[in-house]
Write an enzyme that holds these catalytic residues in place. Structure first.
Site, PDB file in Angstrom:
ATOM      1  CG  ASP A   1      -5.426  -5.754   2.363  1.00 25.38           C
ATOM      2  OD1 ASP A   1      -6.009  -6.825   2.622  1.00 25.38           O
ATOM      3  OD2 ASP A   1      -5.333  -5.286   1.210  1.00 25.38           O
TER       4      ASP A   1
ATOM      5  CB  SER B   1      -0.956  -0.021   1.210  1.00 21.68           C
ATOM      6  OG  SER B   1      -1.862   1.058   1.137  1.00 21.68           O
ATOM      7  CB  THR B   2       1.361   4.023   2.413  1.00 21.08           C
ATOM      8  OG1 THR B   2      -0.039   4.111   2.642  1.00 21.08           O
ATOM      9  CG2 THR B   2       1.982   5.410   2.387  1.00 21.08           C
TER      10      THR B   2
ATOM     11  CG  MET C   1      -0.854   3.993   6.263  1.00 21.95           C
ATOM     12  SD  MET C   1      -1.890   5.481   6.165  1.00 21.95           S
ATOM     13  CE  MET C   1      -0.623   6.760   6.301  1.00 21.95           C
TER      14      MET C   1
ATOM     15  CG  HIS D   1      -4.161  -0.941  -0.755  1.00 20.99           C
ATOM     16  ND1 HIS D   1      -4.012  -0.847   0.606  1.00 20.99           N
ATOM     17  CD2 HIS D   1      -4.580  -2.212  -0.994  1.00 20.99           C
ATOM     18  CE1 HIS D   1      -4.340  -1.993   1.167  1.00 20.99           C
ATOM     19  NE2 HIS D   1      -4.674  -2.842   0.216  1.00 20.99           N
TER      20      HIS D   1
END
Length: 379
Positions: free
Chosen positions: A324, A203-204, A321, A230
């Site tokens: 997941d 993600s991030t 973050m 993401h």
């Protein structure tokens, strides 16, 4: 004490609305507004903000160039406020490469109607990064850019050296039947022969991390890879096309029916879910369920691999973050799959990999610059 925010945007409408939205949170204070990249560089020096919200299409100097200049002089977390168009996605990826830590899709309708979802996202990201979610990003030192370059160079050198050793071994006659196939950085169960797919979730900070790994894989990498990052729809397509231009392996945004082939990377499309079909021969793309927070979702892809391929997988959870990937990793682990996670020091946000490590699921916790060399040593 509130975190100091610098807004950079050439639109007076967005300047006004962002100042209102950001100012609603007691932990955030807008200390300045810049209308172009040059002004952003000057105000970043003068005001020393804790975090910057950056537009990209501006007069005099664009956002990407401003990010590079700011990160070279006084590193500070920069979040891009980016258009959801394909062109916006392409430029945002360049900004992430230049040093921005994350992005928020820029949607006029959301900003106009005072969207609670946008407010929550904006507040969470600004506070998350400003409150030292990534310790390295807040160091007020000119050494940061040099350290990042050094880590990147070190990773390339290690990867090149490992490729050379592997090539030398394949060309030379074995000295004895018991000679090791490849050196291993640490004792571990050999994965070659029992793993049929590599699945990566991020993600991030993921776009830069994934680029570091995928662009260093050789064209003849013997396994298929599936990636869940993401991102909104246009961003995953632009990301896949960008990686395909840079990498030796084949990279594309996944479509239903795409075969899982050695040396091919399939990126889960934004707004959808990617599952691996029965037997692990291809992928299927389905609509994202509104009950699932992430579209695409790492847990869903990992779970489909556990269901349809059992333990014949290596799952890698990178920076991001939230958590997941943790539930999917549990399912994979129960089937005997191998799990790697990125370490805290090299993660932009130590959320997703931390959840996996703290649950006791990680077989290995690796710095980013060791992930690709380990893949090459294993396969």
């Amino acid at each position: 004490m509130a975190y100091k925010v610098l807004i950079v945007d050439d639109s007076s409408f967005f300047q006004h609305r962002l100042k209102e939205i950001i100012g609603e949170h007691p932990d955030l204070e807008v200390v300045g507004i810049a209308s172009n990249g040059r002004e952003a560089i000057d105000k970043a020096k003068q005001l020393e903000p804790d975090i910057i919200s950056m537009d990209y299409e501006m007069p005099y100097l664009d956002g990407v160039s401003a990010v590079r200049a700011i990160m070279a002089e006084r590193p500070v977390p920069i979040v891009m406020f980016s258009s959801m168009t394909y062109e916006g996605a392409t430029i945002t990826l360049e900004a992430l490469d230049a040093g921005a830590v994350d992005f928020i899709p820029k949607n006029f309708a959301e900003v106009s109607r005072n969207s609670a979802i946008l407010k929550k996202k904006l507040h969470e990201k600004l506070i998350g990064f400003a409150s030292n979610a990534n310790p390295a990003a807040r160091r007020n030192t000119s050494d940061l850019a040099a350290e990042a370059n050094e880590r990147s160079q070190r990773a390339k050198e290690r990867t090149a050296a490992l490729r050379a050793r592997m090539s030398a071994r394949s060309d030379a006659a074995p000295s004895s039947p018991s000679a090791p196939v490849a050196p291993s950085p640490r004792p571990s169960v050999r994965l070659k022969g029992r793993v049929k797919i590599v699945a990566i979730g991020a993600s991030t900070g993921g776009p830069v991390a994934l680029s570091d790994i995928i662009t260093n894989l050789p064209a003849n990498f013997p396994l298929p890879l599936v990636v869940v990052q993401h991102m909104p729809e246009n961003f995953t397509r632009a990301f896949a096309e960008r990686l395909n231009r840079l990498a030796q392996v084949n990279v594309k945004e996944a479509e239903s029916g795409d075969a899982l082939l050695p040396g091919h990377v399939l990126i889960a499309p934004g707004g959808k879910q990617m599952i691996v079909d029965r037997g692990g021969r291809s992928v299927k793309i389905i609509d994202g369920d509104d009950r699932v927070n992430y579209k695409p979702c790492v847990d869903i892809t990992f779970a489909s691999i556990a269901s349809n391929m059992g333990g014949d997988a290596l799952a890698i959870v990178l920076t991001g973050m939230g958590a997941d990937g943790c539930e999917g990793a549990k399912l994979l682990k129960s089937k005997g799959a191998a799990i790697w996670s990125q370490d805290q020091e090299t993660s932009v946000v130590y959320g997703m990999p931390a959840a996996v490590a703290r649950a006791g699921l990680s077989d290995e916790v690796l710095p980013l610059d060791e992930v690709c060399p380990r893949l090459l040593s294993e396969f």
